[in-house]
Design an enzyme around this catalytic site. Structure first.
Site, PDB file in Angstrom:
ATOM      1  N   ASP A 188      -4.495   4.724   6.345  1.00  0.00           N
ATOM      2  CA  ASP A 188      -5.045   5.900   7.006  1.00  0.00           C
ATOM      3  C   ASP A 188      -6.023   5.424   8.095  1.00  0.00           C
ATOM      4  O   ASP A 188      -5.616   5.093   9.199  1.00  0.00           O
ATOM      5  CB  ASP A 188      -5.705   6.745   5.916  1.00  0.00           C
ATOM      6  CG  ASP A 188      -6.195   8.094   6.393  1.00  0.00           C
ATOM      7  OD1 ASP A 188      -5.874   8.490   7.515  1.00  0.00           O
ATOM      8  OD2 ASP A 188      -6.916   8.760   5.633  1.00  0.00           O
ATOM      9  N   GLU A 243       0.846  -1.207   0.000  1.00  0.00           N
ATOM     10  CA  GLU A 243       0.000   0.000   0.000  1.00  0.00           C
ATOM     11  C   GLU A 243       0.876   1.251   0.000  1.00  0.00           C
ATOM     12  O   GLU A 243       1.955   1.251   0.584  1.00  0.00           O
ATOM     13  CB  GLU A 243      -0.854   0.028   1.274  1.00  0.00           C
ATOM     14  CG  GLU A 243      -2.230  -0.589   1.145  1.00  0.00           C
ATOM     15  CD  GLU A 243      -3.227   0.321   0.414  1.00  0.00           C
ATOM     16  OE1 GLU A 243      -2.808   1.191  -0.352  1.00  0.00           O
ATOM     17  OE2 GLU A 243      -4.428   0.130   0.639  1.00  0.00           O
ATOM     18  N   ASP A 244       0.374   2.311  -0.597  1.00  0.00           N
ATOM     19  CA  ASP A 244       1.080   3.581  -0.465  1.00  0.00           C
ATOM     20  C   ASP A 244       0.842   4.163   0.930  1.00  0.00           C
ATOM     21  O   ASP A 244       1.767   4.656   1.574  1.00  0.00           O
ATOM     22  CB  ASP A 244       0.653   4.576  -1.559  1.00  0.00           C
ATOM     23  CG  ASP A 244      -0.853   4.799  -1.611  1.00  0.00           C
ATOM     24  OD1 ASP A 244      -1.612   3.956  -1.071  1.00  0.00           O
ATOM     25  OD2 ASP A 244      -1.291   5.806  -2.189  1.00  0.00           O
ATOM     26  N   PHE A 248      -2.296  16.413   4.240  1.00  0.00           N
ATOM     27  CA  PHE A 248      -2.804  15.735   3.048  1.00  0.00           C
ATOM     28  C   PHE A 248      -1.622  15.622   2.089  1.00  0.00           C
ATOM     29  O   PHE A 248      -1.046  16.624   1.670  1.00  0.00           O
ATOM     30  CB  PHE A 248      -3.944  16.542   2.426  1.00  0.00           C
ATOM     31  CG  PHE A 248      -4.634  15.798   1.328  1.00  0.00           C
ATOM     32  CD1 PHE A 248      -5.703  14.959   1.606  1.00  0.00           C
ATOM     33  CD2 PHE A 248      -4.201  15.919   0.020  1.00  0.00           C
ATOM     34  CE1 PHE A 248      -6.330  14.244   0.586  1.00  0.00           C
ATOM     35  CE2 PHE A 248      -4.820  15.219  -1.002  1.00  0.00           C
ATOM     36  CZ  PHE A 248      -5.888  14.378  -0.716  1.00  0.00           C
ATOM     37  N   ARG A 250       0.562  12.426  -8.845  1.00  0.00           N
ATOM     38  CA  ARG A 250       1.058  11.078  -8.554  1.00  0.00           C
ATOM     39  C   ARG A 250       2.497  10.895  -9.037  1.00  0.00           C
ATOM     40  O   ARG A 250       3.249  10.091  -8.505  1.00  0.00           O
ATOM     41  CB  ARG A 250       0.190  10.017  -9.239  1.00  0.00           C
ATOM     42  CG  ARG A 250      -1.211   9.870  -8.674  1.00  0.00           C
ATOM     43  CD  ARG A 250      -1.831   8.593  -9.208  1.00  0.00           C
ATOM     44  NE  ARG A 250      -3.273   8.535  -9.063  1.00  0.00           N
ATOM     45  CZ  ARG A 250      -3.905   8.046  -7.985  1.00  0.00           C
ATOM     46  NH1 ARG A 250      -3.221   7.598  -6.968  1.00  0.00           N
ATOM     47  NH2 ARG A 250      -5.219   8.004  -7.944  1.00  0.00           N
TER      48      ARG A 250
HETATM   49  C1  PRP Z   1      -5.858   5.247  -0.604  1.00  0.00           C
HETATM   50  C2  PRP Z   1      -4.715   4.293  -0.279  1.00  0.00           C
HETATM   51  C3  PRP Z   1      -5.379   3.171   0.419  1.00  0.00           C
HETATM   52  C4  PRP Z   1      -6.549   3.826   1.102  1.00  0.00           C
HETATM   53  C5  PRP Z   1      -6.199   4.034   2.546  1.00  0.00           C
HETATM   54  O1  PRP Z   1      -6.441   4.847  -1.796  1.00  0.00           O
HETATM   55  O2  PRP Z   1      -4.050   3.874  -1.435  1.00  0.00           O
HETATM   56  O3  PRP Z   1      -5.813   2.163  -0.463  1.00  0.00           O
HETATM   57  O4  PRP Z   1      -6.767   5.097   0.471  1.00  0.00           O
HETATM   58  O5  PRP Z   1      -7.281   4.612   3.232  1.00  0.00           O
HETATM   59  P1  PRP Z   1      -7.935   3.952   4.523  1.00  0.00           P
HETATM   60  O6  PRP Z   1      -6.801   3.399   5.378  1.00  0.00           O
HETATM   61  O7  PRP Z   1      -8.623   5.122   5.164  1.00  0.00           O
HETATM   62  O8  PRP Z   1      -8.880   2.888   4.086  1.00  0.00           O
HETATM   63  P2  PRP Z   1      -7.468   5.798  -2.599  1.00  0.00           P
HETATM   64  O9  PRP Z   1      -8.857   5.353  -2.293  1.00  0.00           O
HETATM   65  O10 PRP Z   1      -7.106   7.220  -2.351  1.00  0.00           O
HETATM   66  O11 PRP Z   1      -7.195   5.394  -4.110  1.00  0.00           O
HETATM   67  P3  PRP Z   1      -5.870   5.565  -4.995  1.00  0.00           P
HETATM   68  O12 PRP Z   1      -4.831   4.617  -4.430  1.00  0.00           O
HETATM   69  O13 PRP Z   1      -6.307   5.175  -6.365  1.00  0.00           O
HETATM   70  O14 PRP Z   1      -5.413   6.993  -4.911  1.00  0.00           O
END
Ligand code: PRP
Length: 187
Positions: A101, A97-98, A150, A163
């Site tokens: 949160d 994961e990136d 953010f 990105r």
């Molecule tokens: C982001 C990130 C995780 C998720 C984390 O994805 O890559 O998958 O949010 O959030 P959480 O811990 O609150 O569940 P996002 O939905 O922004 O999609 P993306 O990776 O395409 O930008």
């Protein structure tokens, strides 16, 4: 909305972080092979850079997860919109994961993957925002603990922008109206 970007994590610090993560993973999985599952879209750069530093045999796959909520935060309902194509039965799996949160997305997905009978399943996140957790989830490999701001760059976006930046930046919103302030704490 007007905003500017302030660098939080330089490319050099990211490089060091990747090196340390890769060393740990290479050590922990020594003598084994690993399936890396990158969570699209945010993890695509991190996954590519991490994979290139692994010396153990790896297979790569990607999943796309949609987590529904408001603009800034997951709400607990997660769906797979693009599934992995490899079988993970009996294999060691590391979800990449990136950012973690609230933890809702990764927590749901780790549980889901257990149903596909991997030998082991762990997760690795470039950024862990522990203070924002809404569900308990242990991230096995954490690159950076960052609790505020953010963030964009190195795979992370704001409205699909930024990105491609080689460092991680904090989005600083100008003339922030009260309702918009909520965006700043979340992803
Ligand atoms: C982001 C990130 C995780 C998720 C984390 O994805 O890559 O998958 O949010 O959030 P959480 O811990 O609150 O569940 P996002 O939905 O922004 O999609 P993306 O990776 O395409 O930008």
């Amino acid at each position: 909305m007007e905003y500017r970007l302030v660098e939080r994590i330089s490319p050099e610090r990211l490089e060091l972080c990747l090196k340390q993560l890769a060393e740990r993973i290479n050590r922990d999985y020594h003598g084994k092979s690993l399936v890396l599952i990158g969570v699209l879209k945010g993890a695509f750069i991190f996954m590519a850079d991490l994979a290139r530093r692994l010396s153990i045999p790896v297979q790569l796959d990607f999943v796309r997860l949609a987590s529904y909520g408001d603009r800034s935060e997951s709400c607990g309902s997660v769906q797979i919109t693009k599934d992995i194509e490899l079988s993970i039965e009996g294999k060691h799996v590391l979800v990449v994961e990136d950012i973690v949160d609230t933890g809702i997305t990764i927590s749901w997905y780790l549980e889901y993957l257990k149903g596909r009978c991997p030998e082991t399943v762990r997760c690795c996140a470039l950024i862990d925002k522990k203070e924002r957790r809404r569900v308990e989830v242990a991230v096995d490999y954490v690159g950076l603990n960052l609790d505020s701001g953010f963030l964009v760059g190195y795979g992370l976006d704001y409205s699909e922008k930024h990105r491609n930046l080689p460092a991680i930046y904090e989005v600083i919103f100008e003339d922030v109206a009260p309702r918009e302030k909520t965006l700043q704490g979340g992803r």
